[in-house]
Design an enzyme around this catalytic site. Structure first.
Site, mmCIF file in Angstrom:
data_model
loop_
_atom_site.group_PDB
_atom_site.id
_atom_site.type_symbol
_atom_site.label_atom_id
_atom_site.label_comp_id
_atom_site.label_asym_id
_atom_site.label_seq_id
_atom_site.Cartn_x
_atom_site.Cartn_y
_atom_site.Cartn_z
ATOM 1 N N SER A 91 -7.723 5.541 -2.937
ATOM 2 C CA SER A 91 -8.655 4.420 -2.768
ATOM 3 C C SER A 91 -8.855 4.161 -1.283
ATOM 4 O O SER A 91 -7.958 4.393 -0.469
ATOM 5 C CB SER A 91 -8.091 3.164 -3.435
ATOM 6 N N HIS A 92 -10.037 3.700 -0.942
ATOM 7 C CA HIS A 92 -10.320 3.220 0.409
ATOM 8 C C HIS A 92 -11.181 1.970 0.276
ATOM 9 O O HIS A 92 -12.324 1.920 0.734
ATOM 10 C CB HIS A 92 -11.003 4.300 1.251
ATOM 11 N N ARG B 213 -7.397 16.101 2.699
ATOM 12 C CA ARG B 213 -6.181 16.547 3.411
ATOM 13 C C ARG B 213 -4.953 16.505 2.513
ATOM 14 O O ARG B 213 -4.026 17.313 2.688
ATOM 15 C CB ARG B 213 -5.962 15.699 4.672
ATOM 16 N N GLY C 204 -1.265 9.750 -8.798
ATOM 17 C CA GLY C 204 -2.219 8.660 -8.690
ATOM 18 C C GLY C 204 -2.010 7.813 -7.462
ATOM 19 O O GLY C 204 -1.331 8.190 -6.502
ATOM 20 N N HIS D 122 0.822 -1.206 0.000
ATOM 21 C CA HIS D 122 0.000 0.000 0.000
ATOM 22 C C HIS D 122 0.861 1.262 0.000
ATOM 23 O O HIS D 122 0.514 2.243 -0.658
ATOM 24 C CB HIS D 122 -0.913 -0.014 1.232
#
Length: 743
Positions: free
Chosen positions: A84-85, A106, A541, A34
């Site tokens: 993304s989440h 943020r 990105g 990640h």
């Protein structure tokens, strides 16, 4: 330490000792997929990120591009980012999606910008599945709650349904910010001796291990076992943080900034100083906390929301604290920027101070080795059309009523898309258009047929498009991703906006599976290739891998968000008007007929190559821009999901329909190919001067007269020896699939 043994050996070799528990956890998170992009980074150089208007490209919290303006006196920069989440939104749809919005906002703040628009791209399993509906409702509620509370409009995006998202939905959110050049910040620490100041909400235990959690496949117990890894948002605190940040930046009190996201304080502060080739000394007990007895590791890695880390000159610290107090936010001076290692200490209740982290910041942030993974390239699918071929009227109703082609009004009407009073064209059209009254349109971009005085103060219009096409990329990742890039550019062009820049969110499954990694490499190749062809720099990105679950991997999903600019905000929409001929701008070799990745095949079965792409995509986009800006143009609508038949249905209003005659089919796909093929780069134009449209398009594509508006709201399409006829009331009924199911 749950690092692979080879990674652990590298850490021990670098440190010359065993890592402390806090160091182990920090490396685990910052060396995760990640954060470190270990599987994707080798592929990302394929993207071209430089351009005439690019100020800051990939590598910071958000990209920065310059808005084309009339003069140097009104220069403005746009910030542009996407995140993304995905995993958090599966475990807790409301908080997962809400904190995804908070995080990308943020990122905007950390560049010194004020957020002006959001766009969300959402992907769920089959709409018929009750769990998919539950996830959809929770995600939309989370996005709308957070975005509406902080006063940032959600102006566009996309929603797609595909069975392979059943066990792993995707929530991708883009944000655009605006700032004058003198307010620009970066995440690069400037000078040893400056202070590190933490501003915002108090630190709790929520979100611990979020980065490492996002780098693993979801298992069947994820909704319960992984709940502690999901952050909990407070949009009212975020709104205060937005205003605080604006004041800090306008008073020139900040040297650099980083928002606290993945890996919490440890991630933000170590990355900040590493980018400046510096170090830090942080006293963890100084961090303002909301829960008692937090351990050093918890303080360091908690991903509590609504927090920013600022580099501040010593003489400005008191003023920063004063402003934070005015907005009722916590403020802690947690340490110093140094020329040494990244060091974190902690003093316990007995007064004894312990060093819990002492590492080289650059090694921590950049030392993760890249993965060398096996890849199997995707193959083009064979042509296997539905057998028996469905009746055209049956096919039209099924495609138009499918959740992918149906109206998304139930979703976007929950978003406040008008707050900020910039929105000229909102959700539901090809692209959103916002007014930037701070800047005026370049003279070269203005309509030469209009009097110069009438456009002297015309603002720049900012167009935003975002989305992917899972059916396309599942059918063929490379061609599908090319189509995604062209589709977003066409959406902008349909409003008269010329594309400026793009950011991507590259979503894939488990990269350790060769076919999955091959598909992921394919979407990178396709997206990079088409963006280069269109001369649209990809300026930033996000990558999200391990979107895999017990139900299998997701389709390779290259969400692209693209911005463009136009003179003024008087953009054509997709709604047909009473006067003007209907024309189709398409490919020279006849109507698009390849059905690959189409909703038609998704409904009735079969495979095919495609979607078809134009011979010269850049010239096609330029031509559509020119047509959309021309005074004779009344409406413009792109041909995409569902094909030409669905686009024509979407152009109809309650009072005005369309009557269209299409050419006889000449390919194996027959009339279905003409009606339902989804080749991007095509638009339906309504114009009072068809010859003018042909002149503007020139050699960039074929322009075919296909029909005229009707005065009864009915859609009528003749193709070959078949006719589709549908009254306005029936069109509305068919397009209400999502609304009918959820209200």
């Amino acid at each position: 330490m749950s690092l692979p043994e080879s990674d652990r050996d590298l850490v021990v070799e670098e440190l010359g000792r065993e890592p402390t528990p806090a160091e182990s956890a920090l490396f685990e998170n910052l060396w995760s997929e990640h954060c470190a992009y270990r599987s994707s980074r080798p592929l990302l150089p394929a993207f071209e990120s430089e351009g005439a208007h690019v100020v800051i490209g990939p590598g910071d919290d958000a990209a920065v591009v310059e808005v084309p303006t009339a003069s140097d006196g009104d220069d403005r920069y746009l910030t542009f980012g996407i995140e993304s989440h995905n995993h958090p939104s599966y475990v807790d749809p409301f908080d997962g999606a809400a904190t995804g919005v908070g995080g990308i906002v943020r990122d905007t703040l950390s560049m010194g910008a004020y957020p002006i628009a959001l766009a969300d791209s959402l992907y769920f399993g089959s709409f018929e599945d009750e769990h998919s509906k539950y996830l959809l409702e929770g995600v939309v509620e989370g996005i709308s709650h957070y975005g509406n509370c902080i006063g940032v409009p959600t102006v566009g995006g996309s929603v797609d349904f595909h069975p392979d998202y059943e066990g792993n939905p995707l929530v991708n959110v883009a944000c655009v910010g605006l700032l004058p050049p003198e307010n620009l910040l970066t995440a690069v620490a400037q000078e040893a001796g400056n202070k590190l100041v933490l501003v915002g909400n108090a630190t709790g235990r929520d979100g611990l291990g979020g980065a490492s959690f996002a780098s693993e496949d979801l298992d069947e117990d994820a909704e319960t076992e992984d709940r502690p890894a999901v952050q909990v948002g407070d949009p009212y605190a975020e709104k205060l943080l937005i205003e605080t940040n604006e004041r800090l930046v306008s008073e020139d009190l900040v040297e650099s900034a980083r928002d606290l996201g993945a890996a919490g304080l440890g991630g933000a502060s170590s990355e900040l100083v590493a980018k400046g080739g510096l170090g830090a000394r942080i006293e963890l007990e100084r961090v303002h906390q909301r829960e008692p007895n937090m351990s050093p590791m918890e303080i360091l890695l908690a991903e509590s929301q609504e927090r920013m880390c600022y580099e501040v000159r010593p003489e400005n610290v008191d003023r920063v604290a004063e402003i934070a107090e005015r907005f009722d936010l916590g403020c802690s001076v947690i340490g110093d920027v140094t020329e040494g290692n990244y060091v974190c200490t902690y003093r316990d209740d007995s007064g004894e101070r312990e060093t819990v982290v002492d590492v080289d910041a650059e090694f921590l942030g950049e030392g993760a080795p890249m993965n060398d993974l096996e890849s199997v390239a995707p193959e083009a699918p064979p042509t296997a059309l539905p057998d028996p071929e469905p009746d055209l009227m049956e096919a039209f109703e099924a495609v138009l009523a499918s959740p992918n082609a149906a109206s998304k009004r139930w979703i976007y009407r929950q978003y406040d898309h008008e707050v900020g009073v910039r929105t000229s064209v909102g959700p539901g059209d090809d692209a959103a258009v916002l007014a930037l009254p701070e800047v005026t349109a370049p003279v070269a971009e203005r309509d030469p047929s209009r009097d110069a005085a009438s456009v002297a103060d015309e603002p720049v219009g900012l167009a935003i498009s975002a989305g992917a096409a899972p059916n396309w990329t599942a059918s063929h990742p490379v061609v599908g991703a090319k189509g995604v890039a062209l589709e977003n550019a066409t959406n902008l062009a349909a409003t008269g906006a010329r594309p400026l820049a793009a950011v991507d969110c590259l979503n894939g499954g488990n990269p350790e599976k060769p076919d999955v990694y091959g598909g992921f490499a394919g979407i990178v190749d396709g997206l990079a290739s088409m963006c280069s062809t269109l001369d649209v720099p990809v300026v930033g990105g996000n990558v999200s891998l391990y979107n895999d679950s017990v139900s299998g991997p997701i389709p390779p999903t290259p969400t692209l968000a693209m911005v463009g600019s136009r003179p003024g905000v008087d953009a054509p929409t997709a709604a047909v008007e009473p006067e003007g001929a209907l024309l189709l701008i398409g490919n020279d070799d006849g109507p698009s007929a390849a059905l690959g990745g189409s909703e038609y095949l998704a409904q009735f079965g079969g495979t095919d190559e495609g979607p078809d792409l134009p011979r010269d995509p850049g010239a096609r986009v330029d031509a559509i821009v020119a047509v959309a800006r021309d005074p004779s143009t009344r409406a413009v609508h792109d041909v995409s999901q569902g094909g030409l038949a669905v686009s024509l249905a979407e152009m109809c209003t309650d009072e005005i329909g369309v009557s269209v005659t299409l050419p006889d089919p000449t390919t194996a796909a027959g009339a279905a190919g003409i009606l339902f093929a989804e080749g991007p780069g095509r638009v339906v134009v309504q114009s009072t001067d068809p010859d003018r449209v042909r002149d503007l398009v020139g050699d960039a594509g074929a322009v075919r007269s296909i029909g005229r508006p009707s005065d009864d709201g009915t859609l009528s399409i003749d193709v070959g020896d078949a006719t589709i006829e549908c009254a306005a009331s029936r069109l509305c009924e068919l397009r209400s699939t999502i609304t009918d199911a959820l209200e």
